[in-house]
Design an enzyme around this catalytic site. Structure first.
Site, mmCIF file in Angstrom:
data_model
loop_
_atom_site.group_PDB
_atom_site.id
_atom_site.type_symbol
_atom_site.label_atom_id
_atom_site.label_comp_id
_atom_site.label_asym_id
_atom_site.label_seq_id
_atom_site.Cartn_x
_atom_site.Cartn_y
_atom_site.Cartn_z
ATOM 1 N N ALA A 1 7.222 15.467 -7.386
ATOM 2 C CA ALA A 1 8.311 16.122 -8.099
ATOM 3 C C ALA A 1 7.803 17.267 -8.963
ATOM 4 C CB ALA A 1 9.060 15.101 -8.948
ATOM 5 N N ASN B 1 2.800 7.759 -8.526
ATOM 6 C CA ASN B 1 2.835 8.608 -9.713
ATOM 7 C C ASN B 1 4.262 8.740 -10.239
ATOM 8 O OD1 ASN B 1 2.530 10.459 -11.726
ATOM 9 N ND2 ASN B 1 1.560 12.028 -10.495
ATOM 10 N N ASP B 2 5.088 9.512 -9.534
ATOM 11 C CA ASP B 2 6.439 9.778 -10.027
ATOM 12 C C ASP B 2 7.233 8.505 -10.315
ATOM 13 O OD1 ASP B 2 6.066 12.499 -9.917
ATOM 14 O OD2 ASP B 2 6.888 12.704 -7.901
ATOM 15 N N VAL B 3 6.999 7.454 -9.528
ATOM 16 C CA VAL B 3 7.802 6.232 -9.681
ATOM 17 C C VAL B 3 7.424 5.439 -10.929
ATOM 18 C CG1 VAL B 3 8.219 6.001 -7.200
ATOM 19 C CG2 VAL B 3 6.283 4.807 -8.224
#
Lengths: 464, 116
Positions: free
Chosen positions: A433, A392-394
């Site tokens: 995050a 997700n965050d990446v």
């Protein structure tokens, strides 16, 4: 065995350890490297057993049998998805072993030729104190890291006011206690150092969140090396110093790579508190009216079947769902239909450095198909489908566009540039995050809600 | 002790024992750090997990210190500590190398991968 002979053999052993690490520069030479490492360890142990002061062979064989048996069973049984926990657990053992060796040296210094009980030379006491303290921090720190990775301890950062001040005070207290130990040779101080370092190990890891564990595991890896180094100085054994430095450097470099992969400083990670509740609350307030396009496994199968190229972006979610085998099956079927299938790995994907690579290798994905961020990022613009599974965050473009985002500046995989993005997720919850991912709401994105493994299996069925 | 005695003693030490052991240790440490730096940067990122496995195994070389502690024929507190340390280090040595071997055995290229 003479001292000259044993020193030479220890040197051979050190060189073999260097070659073991060197072998890892390519998958072709890596296994030979690992054999070098084993040979080096065998030489080191045999040489030590041949020293004149080592006599109690029965006891030693018993210890090696018990330890070796446990280690072998653990290593053979462990699931590849649980590797990070295993490594953390192993680090804790190195830490504790270093403490025991320091204790043995303190209470029986004659065996190591560093003075007499109560009158140990100053240099040796400093080294011993440092080795003991680092070993103890590694021990309890790794246990907490293990607990967080295994889910026994909450992955959420544990923070309280004055936390960093308290750690600083304990840290300075440790140094003061080591200085006093050198002057007084007082046993009580020795135990005080041990106890304080054990507590400090717990305190420095609890504020660090679950997804930052790759940095923590690498850092503890580094610590275990420095502990070995400290013991090496006490024993005057260059092999321990060499090996400790190799391991220390390795852990430090891995921590650095992980931090760079998140665009955060080492201190930012270590001081902890990242990914707490505040960030989640701030992010969830702003996405009320946006809508997502939802699709089914059949839709996904149809889109990928008719694509020329597919890039798969795996993340920790793939490991949790154990989806790597189903995913590889899906990739094979697409390949059989003439689709180019590749995998894109972000440096911090998973819970330890290189975690995704091992899982894909386990599922028999050829390593040539698995590419690092720098190798593949430019190709997304020419890619038909980006298939995001458990990451997700990446993939969050906010890292490039939104300076107020906690992940701003982090290098990301540019999945949104692909013609179509297929995003497997269990729900709309934000990532670690605590930031909402804009990719979800783009016109070229189709969300596939469900368990990663089940979704891959359904796609495979539709392709059949 | 006169000044000449002191300087004579220093000369004796230099001749008979070579350099100060601490300085020798620091020399080894610094050089090993440089080797570690260059060797580890050359490790391919795909093999970072096996790297952790193998460094974990070799850091258990502290078993050398543990064996010396466990070595004496007569039993004492230090020997028990040594015994425990040998057990712990052995878990790591066997576990670390075997788990690394398992990981590396899975990394296959296209040619070999197709055969399986």
């Amino acid at each position: 065995m003479s001292a000259t002979m044993s020193s030479l053999l220890y040197l051979v052993s050190g060189v073999l350890f260097i070659l073991a690490l060197r072998g890892l520069s390519s998958p072709e030479t890596a296994r030979r490297g690992n054999r070098f490492g084993m040979a080096g360890m065998l030489i080191a142990v045999t040489t030590t057993l041949a020293l004149p002061q080592v006599e109690s062979y029965g006891l030693i064989v018993l210890a090696i049998t018990i330890g070796g048996g446990i280690g072998t069973v653990l290593a053979l049984r462990i699931q590849m998805t649980a590797l990070p926990q295993l490594v953390a657990a192993f680090h804790s053992l190195v830490g504790l072993a270093a403490c025991f060796v320091a204790t043995a040296a303190y209470f029986n210094p004659e065996a190591y030729g560093i003075g007499a009980r109560g009158a140990i030379s100053m240099g040796s006491l400093i080294e011993m104190g440092l080795g003991l303290a680092i070993g103890a921090i590694t021990f309890t720190g790794s246990i907490i890291a293990f607990g967080k990775l295994q889910g026994i301890v909450s992955g959420k950062p544990v923070t309280f006011t004055g936390q960093h001040m308290l750690n600083l005070v304990i840290g300075l207290g440790l140094l003061a206690a080591i200085a006093m130990l050198v002057m007084t040779n007082d046993d009580a101080l020795f135990w005080a150092i041990f106890a304080a370092a054990l507590v400090l190990g717990i305190l420095i890891i609890i504020p660090i969140g679950g997804a930052d564990m790759p940095v923590v595991v690498s850092m503890l890896n580094s610590y275990s090396g420095w502990a070995a180094c400290g013991i090496g100085f006490t024993l005057g054994n260059p092999l321990l110093i060499i090996t400790g430095a190799l391991v220390g450097a390795s852990g430090a470099i891995l921590s650095y790579i992980m931090c760079k992969g998140m665009n955060r400083s080492f201190f930012n990670v270590i001081l902890g508190g990242f990914g707490g509740d505040d960030a989640v609350a701030a992010a969830s307030s702003s996405d009320g009216d946006k809508t997502v396009k939802q699709g089914s496994a059949e839709d996904a199968a149809f889109i990928m079947e008719n694509a020329d190229s597919v890039v798969i972006v795996p993340g920790y979610g793939m490991a949790v769902a154990q989806a790597q085998h189903a995913l590889r099956e899906m990739g094979d079927m697409l390949k059989a239909r003439g689709v180019t299938v590749r995998y894109a790995i972000h440096p911090v994907a998973g819970r330890m450095p290189g975690h995704m690579n091992v899982l894909l290798a386990e599922a028999n994905v050829p390593y040539e198909d698995v590419l690092e961020l720098e190798e593949i990022n430019r190709d997304f613009a020419q890619t038909d489908v980006a298939f995001v599974i458990g990451a997700n965050d990446v993939t969050n473009p906010a890292a490039k566009t939104d300076p107020s985002s906690p992940i701003y500046g982090m290098p990301i995989l540019d999945v949104e540039l692909a013609k179509t993005v297929l995003f497997i997720k269990r729900s709309m919850a934000s990532g670690y995050a605590g930031v909402q991912n804009d990719v979800f709401f783009r016109d070229n994105t189709m969300m596939l809600f469900g368990d990663a493994k089940k979704m891959c299996e359904e796609v495979v069925q539709s392709l059949d | 002790m006169s000044l000449t005695d002191t300087s004579q003693k220093a000369v004796d030490m230099a001749v008979h024992t070579g350099i100060d052991p601490l300085l020798f240790g620091i020399t080894v440490l610094v050089l090993a750090c440089f080797i570690g730096y260059y060797v580890v940067w050359s490790v391919t990122p795909a093999l970072h997990s096996p790297l952790m496995g193998v460094t974990n195994a070799i850091s258990s070389v502290i078993v050398v210190g543990a064996l010396i502690a466990a070595g004496p024929a007569e039993s004492n507190f230090a020997q028990i500590m040594g015994f425990l340390a040998v057990i712990l280090a052995s878990v790591n040595i066997f576990g670390g190398f075997i788990v690394t071997e398992r990981m590396l055995a899975m990394f296959k290229g296209k040619k070999k991968g197709a055969g399986k």
